[in-house]
Structures are given as structure tokens and as C-alpha cells.
Scaffold this motif. Structure first.
Motif, PDB file in Angstrom:
ATOM      1  N   GLY A   1      51.881  41.886  38.223  1.00 40.88           N
ATOM      2  CA  GLY A   1      50.924  41.423  37.233  1.00 40.88           C
ATOM      3  C   GLY A   1      49.615  40.969  37.851  1.00 40.88           C
ATOM      4  O   GLY A   1      49.368  41.144  39.048  1.00 40.88           O
ATOM      5  N   GLU A   2      48.770  40.370  37.010  1.00 46.22           N
ATOM      6  CA  GLU A   2      47.457  39.927  37.450  1.00 46.22           C
ATOM      7  C   GLU A   2      47.295  38.434  37.210  1.00 46.22           C
ATOM      8  O   GLU A   2      47.827  37.879  36.250  1.00 46.22           O
ATOM      9  CB  GLU A   2      46.350  40.676  36.694  1.00 46.22           C
ATOM     10  N   VAL A   3      46.554  37.801  38.102  1.00 44.06           N
ATOM     11  CA  VAL A   3      46.213  36.392  37.934  1.00 44.06           C
ATOM     12  C   VAL A   3      44.945  36.337  37.090  1.00 44.06           C
ATOM     13  O   VAL A   3      43.917  36.896  37.459  1.00 44.06           O
ATOM     14  CB  VAL A   3      45.985  35.717  39.298  1.00 44.06           C
ATOM     15  N   GLN A   4      44.995  35.692  35.974  1.00 41.23           N
ATOM     16  CA  GLN A   4      43.887  35.743  35.020  1.00 41.23           C
ATOM     17  C   GLN A   4      42.698  34.883  35.424  1.00 41.23           C
ATOM     18  O   GLN A   4      41.550  35.269  35.247  1.00 41.23           O
ATOM     19  CB  GLN A   4      44.383  35.304  33.634  1.00 41.23           C
ATOM     20  N   SER A   5      42.951  33.725  35.964  1.00 38.64           N
ATOM     21  CA  SER A   5      41.864  32.829  36.359  1.00 38.64           C
ATOM     22  C   SER A   5      41.302  33.235  37.720  1.00 38.64           C
ATOM     23  O   SER A   5      42.060  33.363  38.692  1.00 38.64           O
ATOM     24  CB  SER A   5      42.364  31.384  36.432  1.00 38.64           C
ATOM     25  N   PRO A   6      39.991  33.463  37.848  1.00 38.88           N
ATOM     26  CA  PRO A   6      39.406  33.818  39.154  1.00 38.88           C
ATOM     27  C   PRO A   6      39.707  32.785  40.237  1.00 38.88           C
ATOM     28  O   PRO A   6      39.986  33.142  41.384  1.00 38.88           O
ATOM     29  CB  PRO A   6      37.908  33.898  38.853  1.00 38.88           C
ATOM     30  N   ARG A   7      39.665  31.489  39.862  1.00 41.02           N
ATOM     31  CA  ARG A   7      39.934  30.456  40.860  1.00 41.02           C
ATOM     32  C   ARG A   7      41.391  30.491  41.313  1.00 41.02           C
ATOM     33  O   ARG A   7      41.686  30.364  42.506  1.00 41.02           O
ATOM     34  CB  ARG A   7      39.577  29.083  40.290  1.00 41.02           C
ATOM     35  N   GLU A   8      42.294  30.691  40.372  1.00 39.61           N
ATOM     36  CA  GLU A   8      43.707  30.795  40.725  1.00 39.61           C
ATOM     37  C   GLU A   8      43.960  32.051  41.550  1.00 39.61           C
ATOM     38  O   GLU A   8      44.799  32.060  42.444  1.00 39.61           O
ATOM     39  CB  GLU A   8      44.569  30.794  39.469  1.00 39.61           C
ATOM     40  N   TRP A   9      43.217  33.122  41.218  1.00 41.58           N
ATOM     41  CA  TRP A   9      43.361  34.362  41.989  1.00 41.58           C
ATOM     42  C   TRP A   9      42.918  34.149  43.429  1.00 41.58           C
ATOM     43  O   TRP A   9      43.602  34.568  44.372  1.00 41.58           O
ATOM     44  CB  TRP A   9      42.533  35.478  41.352  1.00 41.58           C
ATOM     45  N   ALA A  10      41.774  33.494  43.644  1.00 41.98           N
ATOM     46  CA  ALA A  10      41.290  33.226  44.998  1.00 41.98           C
ATOM     47  C   ALA A  10      42.300  32.381  45.766  1.00 41.98           C
ATOM     48  O   ALA A  10      42.596  32.648  46.938  1.00 41.98           O
ATOM     49  CB  ALA A  10      39.931  32.531  44.947  1.00 41.98           C
ATOM     50  N   ASP A  11      42.868  31.376  45.113  1.00 37.89           N
ATOM     51  CA  ASP A  11      43.873  30.528  45.758  1.00 37.89           C
ATOM     52  C   ASP A  11      45.116  31.334  46.120  1.00 37.89           C
ATOM     53  O   ASP A  11      45.682  31.177  47.210  1.00 37.89           O
ATOM     54  CB  ASP A  11      44.262  29.370  44.838  1.00 37.89           C
ATOM     55  N   ALA A  12      45.546  32.207  45.210  1.00 36.19           N
ATOM     56  CA  ALA A  12      46.735  33.019  45.457  1.00 36.19           C
ATOM     57  C   ALA A  12      46.498  34.019  46.577  1.00 36.19           C
ATOM     58  O   ALA A  12      47.372  34.273  47.407  1.00 36.19           O
ATOM     59  CB  ALA A  12      47.151  33.745  44.179  1.00 36.19           C
ATOM     60  N   LEU A  13      45.299  34.606  46.606  1.00 34.55           N
ATOM     61  CA  LEU A  13      44.968  35.565  47.656  1.00 34.55           C
ATOM     62  C   LEU A  13      44.945  34.878  49.018  1.00 34.55           C
ATOM     63  O   LEU A  13      45.452  35.419  50.014  1.00 34.55           O
ATOM     64  CB  LEU A  13      43.610  36.206  47.356  1.00 34.55           C
ATOM     65  N   ASN A  14      44.378  33.684  49.065  1.00 33.00           N
ATOM     66  CA  ASN A  14      44.346  32.939  50.319  1.00 33.00           C
ATOM     67  C   ASN A  14      45.739  32.495  50.753  1.00 33.00           C
ATOM     68  O   ASN A  14      46.046  32.463  51.949  1.00 33.00           O
ATOM     69  CB  ASN A  14      43.417  31.729  50.192  1.00 33.00           C
ATOM     70  N   ALA A  15      46.578  32.161  49.790  1.00 32.19           N
ATOM     71  CA  ALA A  15      47.955  31.775  50.111  1.00 32.19           C
ATOM     72  C   ALA A  15      48.711  32.971  50.686  1.00 32.19           C
ATOM     73  O   ALA A  15      49.487  32.831  51.648  1.00 32.19           O
ATOM     74  CB  ALA A  15      48.664  31.237  48.865  1.00 32.19           C
TER      75      ALA A  15
END
Length: 359
Positions: free
Chosen positions: A295-309
Motif C-alpha cells: 500500500g501507500e502512506v498517505q501523509s507526506p510527513r509519515e511517508w518521509a518518516d517511513a522511508l527514513n526508517a
């Protein structure tokens, strides 16, 4: 990575320095955010640079590789890592493909990869169009033709003869830089930068590097030394020392290891998203997608955090397993990406694949 940056600070941004020390120094001179206090001194590759109060620095990736007048990857990266150490919450180092692909060196320059009997089995990089793809064997044959001065003689060499005469760590590193990383000439630029850091005159280092590069296409007489051999003698930096600089740079304590440990893939400051490259790809929009996650992370900020994690997980895996799990049979990263079981073969492979430049 430190605390999230403060959105009310002013932002100074630079990207794709690509080891160009002269460009980086000019940027510092023009920047309101940065002040150059001292240039790198003998034995210390990092310049002393101050970040002014009320400012943040965001570096957009691709810090190393191509160089400027002499070559500057060591000095550029070392200075950025030191800046991050001094200002952990106000300096953000975004990683680009040229930074992340150096992770491959811990496995692909291993003794098992250089084994002569494996030379003919290692293909060119799958992400390069087939018409431009060059395998190590073909690269070494071209190297032999240049050094022997006779293409026909080089073509007649068996793979065993080619391996015993030319399958060396310096030549394989030259192949890796040129054919898989888009960094042709970085070997000689690194030699010149090492000499410079040891106290060699900058103009002399530049002249030797240019002479070595310009004479590569002219070295057709087998009785003449290789251009790199002349540079080796003129600068007092051996091929082995150049190789050691690359290999040690990704080992614990190395300057590229420091960049990879301090860096991240994405950052949001206020309403601005910073990352290397674009959010659009041939496969559609990359925004919201995290490798290995459904799936996709809808919030850009949450996406950036998830990508960094995810990046942090991959980096930790690379730390734990920097080489092939089975050195005797571990494939080259250049092999067809459809090969099964990549993730079980070496740490951080998914990140290495993520960072490659698509054809």
C-alpha cells in the motif's frame, strides 16, 4: 538523525556537489549561512565551516564522485560529516545514488569477487541499457589492448590469461567506477587528492592528473608505462593506496561510512519536501511508496518518516552483513536483478537496488 529541523529557520540548500571541492568552497563563500574558517590541513581532510545562528543547511545528495580540478570527494564528504556532527539538528544530509552505491564496495571488491575463475561469470550491470553494458571481462580485455598496444593480441588472450595478467583490484575498481557508478576518472582524481592531502602542490597534482587522463588514449606502445604508473611515480601515491582509500572509506570510521550513517533519504521542513531525484518515475508516482511495504502512506510527513526508517533498517543490515553470506558462490550485484534470494545474500541489498539509476 537528531531532532526534526525547526521550520522557522532560514534554509541554505545545495545538491549534487559530486566531489567538486572548488564548487563547494565557492558555495560556502557565497552563502549567508556558512563561513569558511579554515581549509583542510595536512592530516585532516575536513575544512572548518561554521553554520550561522538561525540557519539550517540541507544537502540534497550526490556528495561524491566526479571531482573538480583535482578531485574532492574526501574533503567534501569529510567536511559535510563534520558539519553534521557539530550541528546535528540544523544540518540535514540527504543521500543520493552516488552516495548509497558505495555500500556495494564492501561486498563487490571482496576476494571472492576477484577470484580469477569467476571472471567470465560476472556480467555487466543490469540497470545499464544492454547496448552500453560492459562486463569486467570485456573491460579488462580493453585494458589489455591499451597496455599491449595491439587489440588483436589482447583479443587472443584466453580468459585465464586475461585474469592472471589484468584481473587486479585496481583494474576491477576502475571498472566498477566507470561502468557501474558513472564515475570514470575517479581513480586518478582520488590519487591526486590523496597527494594533495599529503602536502603535494595543487598545481602539480592537477597537471599530473590531466596528463594521466589525456594520455590514456595514447598508450598504445606496450613498452611505455601505463599513464597511471607515471602518475603513481609523480605523485608518490600507489595504486594500492588508492584502492585502500576507497575500501577503507566504507569501513567503520571511514568518511563514506560516516556520511551513510549521518544521512537519510527524505526530509520535510515546514511544507517543503527534500529528497534526491523526483517523486515521479516510469512506474508512476513514488510518493507514498516504501520498498517492501504494501500500500501507500498517505501523509507526506509519515511517508518521509517511513522511508527514513526503512533506510535505517537497511543500513543496519549492511553494517551486520557487509559481505556476501557465501563468498564462494555470492553473485555480483551486476547480475540479473530477477535472481532469487538477494536479501539473504548480503545486508542492505534492497537499498542498493533502490538507489541505482534506472535505464
Amino acid at each position: 538523525m537528531g531532532s526534526p529541523p525547526e521550520p522557522h529557520d532560514k534554509i541554505s540548500y545545495v545538491t549534487d556537489i559530486e566531489g567538486n571541492w572548488e564548487f563547494f568552497v565557492r558555495f560556502i563563500d557565497l552563502s549567508e549561512a556558512l563561513s569558511l574558517i579554515a581549509l583542510p590541513a595536512h592530516g585532516s581532510p575536513a575544512a572548518q565551516v561554521d553554520l550561522q545562528d538561525g540557519w539550517q543547511l540541507v544537502v540534497g545528495g550526490d556528495c561524491c564522485d566526479k571531482g573538480g580540478a583535482v578531485g574532492g570527494s574526501i574533503r567534501v564528504v569529510s567536511t559535510l560529516v563534520e558539519l553534521k556532527r557539530r550541528y546535528p539538528t540544523r544540518v540535514t544530509l540527504i543521500l543520493g545514488n552516488r552516495d548509497v552505491n558505495k555500500m556495494r564496495m564492501t561486498s563487490e571488491l571482496s576476494e571472492g569477487q576477484l577470484a580469477h575463475e569467476r571472471l567470465s561469470t560476472i556480467p555487466g550491470p543490469y540497470w545499464v541499457p544492454e547496448s552500453k553494458r560492459v562486463a569486467p571481462c570485456a573491460f579488462l580485455r580493453a585494458t589489455a589492448a591499451q597496455q599491449l598496444g595491439r587489440a588483436g593480441l589482447a583479443a587472443s588472450l584466453s580468459v585465464a590469461e586475461l585474469a592472471s595478467g589484468y584481473n587486479t583490484l585496481p583494474n576491477r575498481l576502475r571498472w566498477m567506477l566507470k561502468e557501474t557508478m558513472g564515475a570514470d576518472g575517479e581513480f586518478e582524481r582520488r590519487r591526486a587528492e590523496i597527494a594533495l592531502l599529503r602536502g603535494s602542490d595543487a598545481e602539480h597534482a592537477l597537471a599530473v592528473r590531466k596528463a594521466a587522463e589525456s594520455s590514456e588514449s595514447e598508450a598504445r606502445d606496450g613498452r611505455r608505462p601505463r599513464p597511471s604508473s607515471r602518475a603513481e611515480a609523480a605523485l608518490g601515491v600507489t595504486d594500492a593506496e588508492v584502492c585502500e582509500s576507497f575500501v577503507s572509506s566504507v569501513a567503520p570510521g571511514g568518511f563514506m561510512r560516516g556520511l551513510l550513517d549521518a544521512g537519510q533519504l527524505a526530509c520535510i521542513i515546514g511544507s517543503t519536501l527534500f529528497l534526491h531525484g523526483g517523486v515521479q518515475s516510469r512506474g508512476g508516482c513514488a510518493l507514498g511508496r516504501v520498498p517492501g511495504r504494501e500500500g501507500e502512506v498517505q501523509s507526506p510527513r509519515e511517508w518521509a518518516d517511513a522511508l527514513n526508517a526503512w533506510y535505517a533498517e537497511q543500513r543496519a543490515d549492511w553494517h551486520a552483513r557487509p559481505g556476501w553470506e557465501d563468498e564462494s558462490s555470492g553473485p555480483s550485484f551486476a547480475a540479473d536483478k530477477t535472481a532469487q534470494g538477494w536479501a539473504s545474500l548480503r545486508g542492505g541489498h534492497a537499498l542498493m537496488d533502490y538507489a541505482r539509476v534506472p535505464p
